[in-house]
Design a protein around this motif. Structure first.
Motif, short mmCIF file in Angstrom:
data_model
loop_
_atom_site.label_atom_id
_atom_site.label_comp_id
_atom_site.label_asym_id
_atom_site.label_seq_id
_atom_site.Cartn_x
_atom_site.Cartn_y
_atom_site.Cartn_z
N ILE A 42 0.87 -1.17 0.00
CA ILE A 42 0.00 0.00 0.00
C ILE A 42 0.91 1.22 0.00
CG2 ILE A 42 -1.78 1.28 1.25
CD1 ILE A 42 -2.41 -1.45 2.67
N GLN A 73 -7.88 4.86 -2.44
CA GLN A 73 -7.49 3.89 -1.41
C GLN A 73 -7.19 2.59 -2.14
OE1 GLN A 73 -6.99 4.39 1.88
NE2 GLN A 73 -7.24 6.52 1.31
N LEU A 80 -9.30 -0.37 2.18
CA LEU A 80 -8.95 -0.03 0.80
C LEU A 80 -10.12 -0.35 -0.12
CD1 LEU A 80 -5.26 -1.27 0.59
CD2 LEU A 80 -6.13 1.00 1.14
#
Length: 171
Positions: free
Chosen positions: A82, A93, A128
């Motif tokens: 990430i 996200q 996310l």
């Protein structure tokens, strides 16, 4: 390819005797490198390179997943990541699941799909909204695996490959 994470994910399914867990980092760097080399048929990955990867700021060991065979060998891996900086800049996200590989001795058992689904599940739990994976359009086994995990073609990048050849004078 991209996979929305606002939809339910299938449960990872492992063959009997296999287990799924985060890698042990430096403690199993040699075993991870052996798996990588066997899966990719190359010796470009070294223990030193693996150790440098897991020491990079932003590396999350919870997304560095391995499938373990009944005999204790590493059978497959998926490295999720990430980029907080990228997400902050884009307002998205998004996470990534790449690289992913399965040792040739254990292919076609669903291990690649299982480690990828586990990475996607963790990303989903962390809020996310999308996961992205990249591969060449000629890598049909990988494309089939990603599609079986719910990924769909999101965008294409075209790269020109330049082969440097000498000129007519042999330069």
């Amino acid at each position: 390819l991209a996979r929305p994470l606002d939809q339910p994910l299938p449960e990872p399914v492992l063959p009997p005797g296999f287990s799924l867990r985060p890698s042990l980092g430096a403690a199993e760097a040699e075993a991870w490198v052996r798996l990588h080399r066997a899966a990719h048929g190359t010796d470009t990955m070294t223990v030193e390179r693996r150790l440098s990867i897991i020491q990079v700021a932003g590396f999350d060991p919870a997304l560095d997943l391995v499938a373990v065979a009944p005999d204790g060998r590493l059978a497959a891996y998926c490295v999720g990541s990430i980029s907080q900086e990228e997400n902050a800049l884009t307002g998205r996200q998004t996470g990534y699941t790449d690289p992913l590989a399965t040792h040739p001795d254990f292919q076609r058992k669903g291990l690649g799909r299982a480690v990828m689904l586990e990475a996607l599940d963790r990303m989903q739990q962390w809020g996310l909204r999308e996961a992205i994976v990249t591969t060449g359009e000629d890598n049909l086994p990988a494309i089939r695996l990603y599609e079986a995990s719910g990924c769909r073609l999101a965008r294409r990048r075209l790269y020109d490959q330049l082969k440097i050849k000498g000129n007519a004078q042999g330069d």
